[in-house]
Design an enzyme around this catalytic site. Structure first.
Site, PDB file in Angstrom:
ATOM      1  CG  HIS A   1      53.293  37.939  39.475  1.00 19.56           C
ATOM      2  ND1 HIS A   1      53.814  38.712  38.467  1.00 19.56           N
ATOM      3  CD2 HIS A   1      51.957  37.875  39.242  1.00 19.56           C
ATOM      4  CE1 HIS A   1      52.836  39.096  37.666  1.00 19.56           C
ATOM      5  NE2 HIS A   1      51.688  38.603  38.112  1.00 19.56           N
ATOM      6  CD  GLU A   2      49.420  35.550  41.327  1.00 22.46           C
ATOM      7  OE1 GLU A   2      48.676  36.542  41.465  1.00 22.46           O
ATOM      8  OE2 GLU A   2      49.587  34.985  40.227  1.00 22.46           O
TER       9      GLU A   2
ATOM     10  CG  HIS B   1      48.714  40.935  41.179  1.00 23.92           C
ATOM     11  ND1 HIS B   1      48.883  42.027  40.363  1.00 23.92           N
ATOM     12  CD2 HIS B   1      48.967  39.844  40.399  1.00 23.92           C
ATOM     13  CE1 HIS B   1      49.228  41.612  39.142  1.00 23.92           C
ATOM     14  NE2 HIS B   1      49.293  40.292  39.143  1.00 23.92           N
TER      15      HIS B   1
ATOM     16  CG  HIS C   1      50.547  42.124  35.002  1.00 21.27           C
ATOM     17  ND1 HIS C   1      49.566  41.483  34.308  1.00 21.27           N
ATOM     18  CD2 HIS C   1      50.800  41.357  36.097  1.00 21.27           C
ATOM     19  CE1 HIS C   1      49.232  40.367  34.954  1.00 21.27           C
ATOM     20  NE2 HIS C   1      49.956  40.278  36.044  1.00 21.27           N
ATOM     21  CB  CYS C   2      56.080  45.711  36.151  1.00 20.84           C
ATOM     22  SG  CYS C   2      57.469  46.843  36.030  1.00 20.84           S
TER      23      CYS C   2
ATOM     24  CB  CYS D   1      59.837  44.071  37.185  1.00 24.16           C
ATOM     25  SG  CYS D   1      58.745  44.326  38.590  1.00 24.16           S
TER      26      CYS D   1
ATOM     27  CB  CYS E   1      61.585  47.033  38.601  1.00 22.88           C
ATOM     28  SG  CYS E   1      60.001  47.906  38.618  1.00 22.88           S
TER      29      CYS E   1
ATOM     30  CB  CYS F   1      57.427  47.186  41.441  1.00 23.26           C
ATOM     31  SG  CYS F   1      56.578  47.121  39.844  1.00 23.26           S
TER      32      CYS F   1
END
Ligand SMILES: [Zn+2]
Ligand SMILES: [Zn+2]
Length: 174
Positions: free
Chosen positions: A130-131, A134, A140-141, A146, A165, A168
């Site tokens: 996640h990080e 970014h 954010h999705c 995702c 996903c 992304c």
């Protein structure tokens, strides 16, 4: 090809790091370098909150990251906050080089008192992906499958998917 440097700060358990990284490799086909660091994090400690200000740690890590290629993600075992939230699992520079993830609130024993290493590794991989997302410019999705879905609590970390996903993935060319 991107290079990811994972920097565990003051970690006592290198075996856990190895397990997290080998799991991480299943989702991130990039070269991953390991760079353990010993850094006194007192400068980021808030006495009032009993937590560490993650933005300050990221600022402090910029010179370490400057001389390396690709992205730089620090792993810490201290509890992190930013002023508007009671805690954060991690923080990242959007489209930048540095991010940070704390394992403190990813441990199941933090909530139930029962330790669960498999769950800890899964949660850690999710928050690292996640990080890094970014850092690669993803926001954010809305897709719960995702890993870029936002997660304010641990339940939401567990609900969301572990991979990016397809949309992304396309954005970060994975
Ligand atoms: Zn996020
Ligand atoms: Zn997505």
């Amino acid at each position: 090809m991107s290079v990811i440097t994972i920097a565990p700060i003051n970690f006592s358990n290198p075996e856990l790091i190895d397990k997290i990284i080998s799991e991480l490799k299943k989702y991130l086909p990039y070269k991953i370098n390991l760079q353990p660091l010993q850094i006194n994090l007192n400068f980021a400690y808030s006495v009032e909150r009993g937590q560490y200000y993650s933005t300050k740690i990221i600022q402090h890590l910029l010179p370490f990251a400057e001389n390396i290629n690709g992205k730089f993600l620090a792993l810490v075992e201290v509890d992190l906050f930013i002023p508007v939230f009671t805690y954060v699992f991690g923080e990242a520079q959007l489209n930048g080089k540095v991010s940070i993830v704390s394992l403190t609130r990813l441990h199941e024993e933090f909530y139930s008192g029962i330790s669960d290493e498999k769950l800890l590794i899964e949660r850690s991989v999710k928050e690292i992906l996640h990080e890094l997302g970014h850092n690669f410019g993803l926001i954010h999705c809305k897709d719960w499958d995702c890993v870029m879905h936002s997660s304010l609590g641990i339940e939401e970390v567990d609900i969301k998917g572990i991979d990016y996903c397809s949309n992304c993935k396309r954005l970060i060319r994975l």
